[in-house]
Write a protein that holds these residues in place. Structure first.
Motif, mmCIF file in Angstrom:
data_model
loop_
_atom_site.group_PDB
_atom_site.id
_atom_site.type_symbol
_atom_site.label_atom_id
_atom_site.label_comp_id
_atom_site.label_asym_id
_atom_site.label_seq_id
_atom_site.Cartn_x
_atom_site.Cartn_y
_atom_site.Cartn_z
ATOM 1 N N PRO A 96 0.819 -1.214 0.000
ATOM 2 C CA PRO A 96 0.000 0.000 0.000
ATOM 3 C C PRO A 96 0.853 1.264 0.000
ATOM 4 C CG PRO A 96 -0.768 -1.549 1.672
ATOM 5 C CD PRO A 96 0.537 -2.068 1.168
ATOM 6 N N ARG A 97 0.366 2.286 -0.671
ATOM 7 C CA ARG A 97 1.127 3.538 -0.774
ATOM 8 C C ARG A 97 1.446 4.118 0.602
ATOM 9 N NH1 ARG A 97 -0.784 9.116 -3.909
ATOM 10 N NH2 ARG A 97 0.274 10.539 -2.482
ATOM 11 N N ARG A 98 0.489 4.097 1.512
ATOM 12 C CA ARG A 98 0.741 4.689 2.828
ATOM 13 C C ARG A 98 1.906 3.995 3.532
ATOM 14 N NH1 ARG A 98 -4.353 5.684 6.636
ATOM 15 N NH2 ARG A 98 -4.781 7.024 4.841
ATOM 16 N N LEU A 99 1.946 2.681 3.437
ATOM 17 C CA LEU A 99 3.040 1.924 4.047
ATOM 18 C C LEU A 99 4.361 2.251 3.366
ATOM 19 C CD1 LEU A 99 4.208 -0.280 5.871
ATOM 20 C CD2 LEU A 99 3.460 -1.973 4.158
ATOM 21 N N ARG A 100 4.361 2.310 2.040
ATOM 22 C CA ARG A 100 5.591 2.594 1.310
ATOM 23 C C ARG A 100 6.143 3.963 1.690
ATOM 24 N NH1 ARG A 100 5.035 3.753 -3.298
ATOM 25 N NH2 ARG A 100 2.854 3.450 -3.916
ATOM 26 N N GLU A 101 5.256 4.952 1.756
ATOM 27 C CA GLU A 101 5.726 6.300 2.030
ATOM 28 C C GLU A 101 6.163 6.465 3.484
ATOM 29 O OE1 GLU A 101 3.298 9.391 0.416
ATOM 30 O OE2 GLU A 101 3.624 8.685 -1.647
ATOM 31 N N ARG A 102 5.581 5.700 4.380
ATOM 32 C CA ARG A 102 6.061 5.714 5.760
ATOM 33 C C ARG A 102 7.488 5.160 5.823
ATOM 34 N NH1 ARG A 102 1.931 3.412 7.972
ATOM 35 N NH2 ARG A 102 2.746 1.311 8.312
ATOM 36 N N ARG A 103 7.725 4.087 5.094
ATOM 37 C CA ARG A 103 9.077 3.518 5.026
ATOM 38 C C ARG A 103 10.055 4.503 4.388
ATOM 39 N NH1 ARG A 103 7.203 -2.260 2.435
ATOM 40 N NH2 ARG A 103 6.607 -3.325 4.370
ATOM 41 N N LEU A 104 9.622 5.169 3.326
ATOM 42 C CA LEU A 104 10.492 6.128 2.646
ATOM 43 C C LEU A 104 10.839 7.301 3.555
ATOM 44 C CD1 LEU A 104 8.819 6.131 -0.872
ATOM 45 C CD2 LEU A 104 11.139 5.361 -0.358
ATOM 46 N N LEU A 105 9.858 7.772 4.318
ATOM 47 C CA LEU A 105 10.113 8.882 5.233
ATOM 48 C C LEU A 105 11.181 8.485 6.248
ATOM 49 C CD1 LEU A 105 9.341 11.718 6.190
ATOM 50 C CD2 LEU A 105 7.578 10.667 7.624
ATOM 51 N N HIS A 106 11.047 7.303 6.807
ATOM 52 C CA HIS A 106 12.048 6.826 7.759
ATOM 53 C C HIS A 106 13.412 6.685 7.086
ATOM 54 C CE1 HIS A 106 14.303 3.680 9.946
ATOM 55 N NE2 HIS A 106 13.828 4.288 11.011
ATOM 56 N N ARG A 107 13.426 6.151 5.885
ATOM 57 C CA ARG A 107 14.684 5.941 5.154
ATOM 58 C C ARG A 107 15.404 7.258 4.909
ATOM 59 N NH1 ARG A 107 14.091 2.915 -0.502
ATOM 60 N NH2 ARG A 107 13.448 1.236 0.941
ATOM 61 N N HIS A 108 14.672 8.263 4.451
ATOM 62 C CA HIS A 108 15.315 9.526 4.092
ATOM 63 C C HIS A 108 15.731 10.328 5.319
ATOM 64 C CE1 HIS A 108 14.813 8.860 -0.105
ATOM 65 N NE2 HIS A 108 13.492 8.884 -0.068
ATOM 66 N N VAL A 109 14.957 10.275 6.373
ATOM 67 C CA VAL A 109 15.350 10.960 7.612
ATOM 68 C C VAL A 109 16.589 10.286 8.194
ATOM 69 C CG1 VAL A 109 14.661 11.455 9.993
ATOM 70 C CG2 VAL A 109 13.055 11.881 8.118
#
Length: 210
Positions: A156-169
């Motif tokens: 799901p997009r929401r899950l992917r973007e949560r992971r991406l936010l953590h990755r980039h921070v």
């Protein structure tokens, strides 16, 4: 089970390695699934029967992205050395007499690392993954012909973007910078990756029983 299907690939390609590709949007869980499959195959068939070679090792170096003005689009198709990746896939299919070395990607450095990975002669299966393995554009369209199977990894997009936010921070961006990068770059990249879904023979999720 996914592992049973992957193991079935191993003896099905006489005289060369089998190649399984996992395509999908950024942070869909491709690398997690690829590693799980490789570990499971090696547990059943013996160490170094399977190897993991991600496409991420073919990111252009940051110096090249700066030269091209593409640092803000890192992760887009044009920020990879697709010709180098295609050449590696051809070598993996053809060569089993000696090790094949492949680049990896260091998330802490945010840079590719040459010859970080080794596919040993004993490897009969390589699992590779990346956003654009099912893409239709020149260069990328050659990838599909070099894979014995290509699966699409979905989340799901929401899950992917949560992971991406953590990755980039974690990689050093502020939360605001990470959110802006996701909107400007990661979402278009996800749309591009998802356009290749019809070319995949199977849709899987990392949570499936492997």
């Amino acid at each position: 089970m996914l592992v049973d299907d992957v193991i079935a690939l191993v003896p099905s390609i006489p005289g060369r390695r089998a190649l399984l590709g996992l395509a999908g949007a950024p942070a869909a869980g491709k690398s997690t699934l690829a590693r799980r499959l490789v570990d499971a195959v090696n547990a059943r068939l013996g160490a170094d029967t399977a190897a993991y070679v991600p496409m991420d090792g073919f990111h252009l170096a940051n110096a090249q992205l700066d030269r091209l003005g593409l640092r803000g689009r890192k992760g887009a198709p044009e920020t990879f050395d697709v010709d180098g990746y295609v050449h590696l896939l051809r070598r993996l299919r053809a060569t089993r007499e000696r090790p094949v070395y492949a680049p990896g990607f260091d998330r802490d450095l945010d840079e590719p690392v040459a010859a970080a990975l080794a596919v040993l002669p004993s490897a009969r299966l390589v699992v590779t993954e990346g956003n654009y393995l099912a893409d239709d554009e020149p260069g990328w369209s050659e990838v599909r012909d070099l894979l014995d199977e290509l699966w699409f990894v979905e989340a799901p997009r929401r899950l992917r973007e949560r992971r991406l936010l953590h990755r980039h921070v974690h990689g050093g961006r502020t939360q605001e910078e990470a959110i802006a990068f996701i909107a400007a770059s990661e979402r278009p990249n996800a749309t591009r990756a998802e356009s290749g879904r019809p070319h995949c023979s199977r849709v899987v999720t990392p949570e499936e029983d492997s």
